[in-house]
Scaffold this active site. Structure first.
Site, PDB file in Angstrom:
ATOM      1  N   TYR A 176     -30.328  82.553  51.577  1.00  0.00           N
ATOM      2  CA  TYR A 176     -30.679  83.020  52.921  1.00  0.00           C
ATOM      3  C   TYR A 176     -31.068  84.499  52.916  1.00  0.00           C
ATOM      4  O   TYR A 176     -31.642  84.989  53.890  1.00  0.00           O
ATOM      5  CB  TYR A 176     -29.530  82.782  53.917  1.00  0.00           C
ATOM      6  CG  TYR A 176     -29.293  81.319  54.252  1.00  0.00           C
ATOM      7  CD1 TYR A 176     -29.960  80.305  53.577  1.00  0.00           C
ATOM      8  CD2 TYR A 176     -28.403  80.954  55.244  1.00  0.00           C
ATOM      9  CE1 TYR A 176     -29.735  78.970  53.864  1.00  0.00           C
ATOM     10  CE2 TYR A 176     -28.170  79.615  55.555  1.00  0.00           C
ATOM     11  CZ  TYR A 176     -28.842  78.625  54.859  1.00  0.00           C
ATOM     12  OH  TYR A 176     -28.616  77.302  55.148  1.00  0.00           O
ATOM     13  N   ASP A 204     -21.303  71.768  59.005  1.00  0.00           N
ATOM     14  CA  ASP A 204     -21.761  70.875  60.088  1.00  0.00           C
ATOM     15  C   ASP A 204     -21.231  69.460  59.857  1.00  0.00           C
ATOM     16  O   ASP A 204     -20.796  68.779  60.779  1.00  0.00           O
ATOM     17  CB  ASP A 204     -23.300  70.810  60.146  1.00  0.00           C
ATOM     18  CG  ASP A 204     -23.905  71.894  61.039  1.00  0.00           C
ATOM     19  OD1 ASP A 204     -23.316  72.985  61.121  1.00  0.00           O
ATOM     20  OD2 ASP A 204     -24.962  71.640  61.644  1.00  0.00           O
ATOM     21  N   ASP A 237     -23.577  67.414  46.067  1.00  0.00           N
ATOM     22  CA  ASP A 237     -24.005  66.088  46.536  1.00  0.00           C
ATOM     23  C   ASP A 237     -22.805  65.147  46.645  1.00  0.00           C
ATOM     24  O   ASP A 237     -22.632  64.411  47.622  1.00  0.00           O
ATOM     25  CB  ASP A 237     -25.122  65.499  45.647  1.00  0.00           C
ATOM     26  CG  ASP A 237     -24.854  65.648  44.163  1.00  0.00           C
ATOM     27  OD1 ASP A 237     -23.857  66.309  43.782  1.00  0.00           O
ATOM     28  OD2 ASP A 237     -25.634  65.101  43.360  1.00  0.00           O
ATOM     29  N   LYS A 267     -23.681  73.376  42.392  1.00  0.00           N
ATOM     30  CA  LYS A 267     -24.612  72.403  41.809  1.00  0.00           C
ATOM     31  C   LYS A 267     -24.856  72.868  40.372  1.00  0.00           C
ATOM     32  O   LYS A 267     -25.989  73.149  39.951  1.00  0.00           O
ATOM     33  CB  LYS A 267     -25.901  72.368  42.660  1.00  0.00           C
ATOM     34  CG  LYS A 267     -26.895  71.308  42.257  1.00  0.00           C
ATOM     35  CD  LYS A 267     -26.472  69.880  42.553  1.00  0.00           C
ATOM     36  CE  LYS A 267     -27.479  68.898  41.981  1.00  0.00           C
ATOM     37  NZ  LYS A 267     -27.015  67.495  42.022  1.00  0.00           N
ATOM     38  N   ASP A 273     -23.183  76.251  54.881  1.00  0.00           N
ATOM     39  CA  ASP A 273     -23.875  76.000  56.147  1.00  0.00           C
ATOM     40  C   ASP A 273     -23.972  74.493  56.384  1.00  0.00           C
ATOM     41  O   ASP A 273     -23.621  73.982  57.449  1.00  0.00           O
ATOM     42  CB  ASP A 273     -25.279  76.633  56.080  1.00  0.00           C
ATOM     43  CG  ASP A 273     -26.019  76.557  57.409  1.00  0.00           C
ATOM     44  OD1 ASP A 273     -25.362  76.376  58.447  1.00  0.00           O
ATOM     45  OD2 ASP A 273     -27.259  76.684  57.396  1.00  0.00           O
TER      46      ASP A 273
HETATM   47  C1  IPM Z   1     -24.802  78.863  61.315  1.00  0.00           C
HETATM   48  C2  IPM Z   1     -26.235  78.766  61.713  1.00  0.00           C
HETATM   49  C3  IPM Z   1     -26.970  79.974  61.155  1.00  0.00           C
HETATM   50  C4  IPM Z   1     -26.777  79.960  59.650  1.00  0.00           C
HETATM   51  C5  IPM Z   1     -28.454  80.073  61.538  1.00  0.00           C
HETATM   52  C6  IPM Z   1     -28.656  80.003  63.035  1.00  0.00           C
HETATM   53  C7  IPM Z   1     -29.094  81.308  60.973  1.00  0.00           C
HETATM   54  O1  IPM Z   1     -26.791  77.572  61.278  1.00  0.00           O
HETATM   55  O2  IPM Z   1     -24.145  79.849  61.671  1.00  0.00           O
HETATM   56  O3  IPM Z   1     -24.304  77.955  60.645  1.00  0.00           O
HETATM   57  O4  IPM Z   1     -27.527  79.294  58.942  1.00  0.00           O
HETATM   58  O5  IPM Z   1     -25.888  80.623  59.173  1.00  0.00           O
HETATM   59 MN    MN Z   2     -25.337  76.163  60.459  1.00  0.00          MN
END
Ligand code: IPM
Ligand code: MN
Length: 357
Positions: free
Chosen positions: A142, A252, A224, A191, A248
């Site tokens: 990133y 989620d 994975d 990985k 990241d």
């Molecule tokens: C998060 C979000 C951010 C990230 C984005 C919005 C830049 O997805 O905080 O997880 O990738 O860190």
């Molecule tokens: Mn995110």
């Protein structure tokens, strides 16, 4: 005590969820005799609209001068066609970097009253799940070198993943410190069967833990396989440490497994107590302004600020208990609603949590 809190409400549902968290902090202030002073700054799409820049200088200065930062969410379709360095997300990445917040802690916990909200079979989650994802936040792909150019007349784009030993060591330390208070097991996700940066990651985490935390057991899992294990048997994990991009993605996934992404908070810290606290979900432009957004993740983030930046553990626990009791009474926002429960809006949810403190 008097605490200065910078608020970056951001875009979409950002303003409504930060309002909810502020409401709860005010109630904590009344009961525990603290004064919280909130100063709003622009960041993300709203900052682009007002100033042309996703992270104005004034915002960085304001955050640096505060005791901690509360953040809502940034981004939305309105700004999707802007070039990469002008996008709202650049503001978020930029503030993390500017404050040196390399350690992002995302606890994915299953609330007992929400076990049925998990998409997994009840047997898999009934004994509770608490995965603490420790995500490296200001390195890796990133923040790596990138470009868009042409090879033989064809457009071609590239991003790079790079990790240095000290970047890996400092996030390994955070994970080990946390695990020492818990299971003493750290799962390191990489990985390493393909990526050079992952091979250095793996070697460094092992060497660092062996030298500084001999009691810690480091277990390696390929990313994975990790994605699969989280849905197969999430209860097997405790502290998980990983790179920026893998953290990241996996956070989620872990959030959904534990019920809803609307319930997960995160803290970002560096070497000082000035941290940034935010929900892990995004700005959900589709439901913005409709009072549908679940404020709990942001309220929990505010609680983490009290505990991890200000040392106010009792106050954190009061917030957690208040959330639990409102859930136990059957109140649900739309994202965690199930039949037989009482569906309420985001504003009422925040009010009820504040009232339960
Ligand atoms: C998060 C979000 C951010 C990230 C984005 C919005 C830049 O997805 O905080 O997880 O990738 O860190
Ligand atoms: Mn995110």
């Amino acid at each position: 005590m008097n605490y200065q809190i910078a608020v970056l409400a951001g875009d979409g549902i950002g303003p409504e969820i930060t309002d909810g968290a502020i409401r709860v902090l005010q109630k904590i202030g009344e009961i525990y005799h603290h004064t919280f002073e909130f100063t709003h700054y622009l960041m993300g799409g709203c900052a682009i609209d007002e100033t042309g820049c996703p992270l104005p200088e004034e915002t960085v200065k304001g955050c640096l001068a505060s005791d901690s930062v509360l953040l809502g969410a940034v981004g939305g379709p309105k700004w999707d066609s802007l070039p990469g360095d002008k996008r709202p997300e650049k503001g978020l990445l930029g503030i993390r970097k500017a404050l040196g917040l390399y350690s992002n802690i995302r606890p994915a916990k299953l609330w007992s009253s929400l076990a049925h909200a998990s998409p997994l079979k009840y047997e898999l989650v009934k004994d509770g799940v608490e995965i603490i994802i420790v995500r490296e936040l200001i390195g890796g792909i990133y923040f790596g070198e990138r470009g868009l150019d042409e090879i033989d007349g064809e457009k071609s784009a590239w991003d790079t993943e790079r990790y240095s030993v000290h970047e890996i060591e400092r996030i390994a330390r955070i994970a080990c410190e946390l695990a020492m208070k818990r299971s003493k097991i750290v799962t390191s996700v990489d990985k390493a069967n393909v990526l050079e940066s992952s091979r250095l990651w793996r070697k460094t985490v092992h060497e660092y833990a062996a030298k500084h935390f001999p009691e810690i057991e480091v277990r390696d899992v390929l990313v994975d396989n990790m994605a699969m294990q989280i849905v197969k048997n999430p209860a097997q994990f405790d502290v998980v440490v990983t790179s920026n991009i893998f953290g990241d993605i996996l956070s989620d996934e872990a959030a959904q497994v534990t019920g809803s992404i609307g319930m997960l908070a995160s803290s970002s810290l560096g070497d000082t107590t000035l941290g940034l606290y935010e929900p892990i979900h995004g700005s959900a432009p589709d439901i913005a302004g409709k009072d549908l957004a679940n404020p709990i993740a942001t309220i929990l983030a505010a609680g983490m600020m009290l505990r991890d930046s200000f040392g106010l553990t009792k106050e954190y626990e009061a917030i957690e208990k208040a959330i639990q009791s409102v859930l136990d009474e059957g109140y649900r926002t739309a994202d965690i609603y199930s039949e037989g429960m009482k569906k309420i809006g985001g504003k009422e949810m925040a009010e009820r949590i504040a009232a339960a403190i």
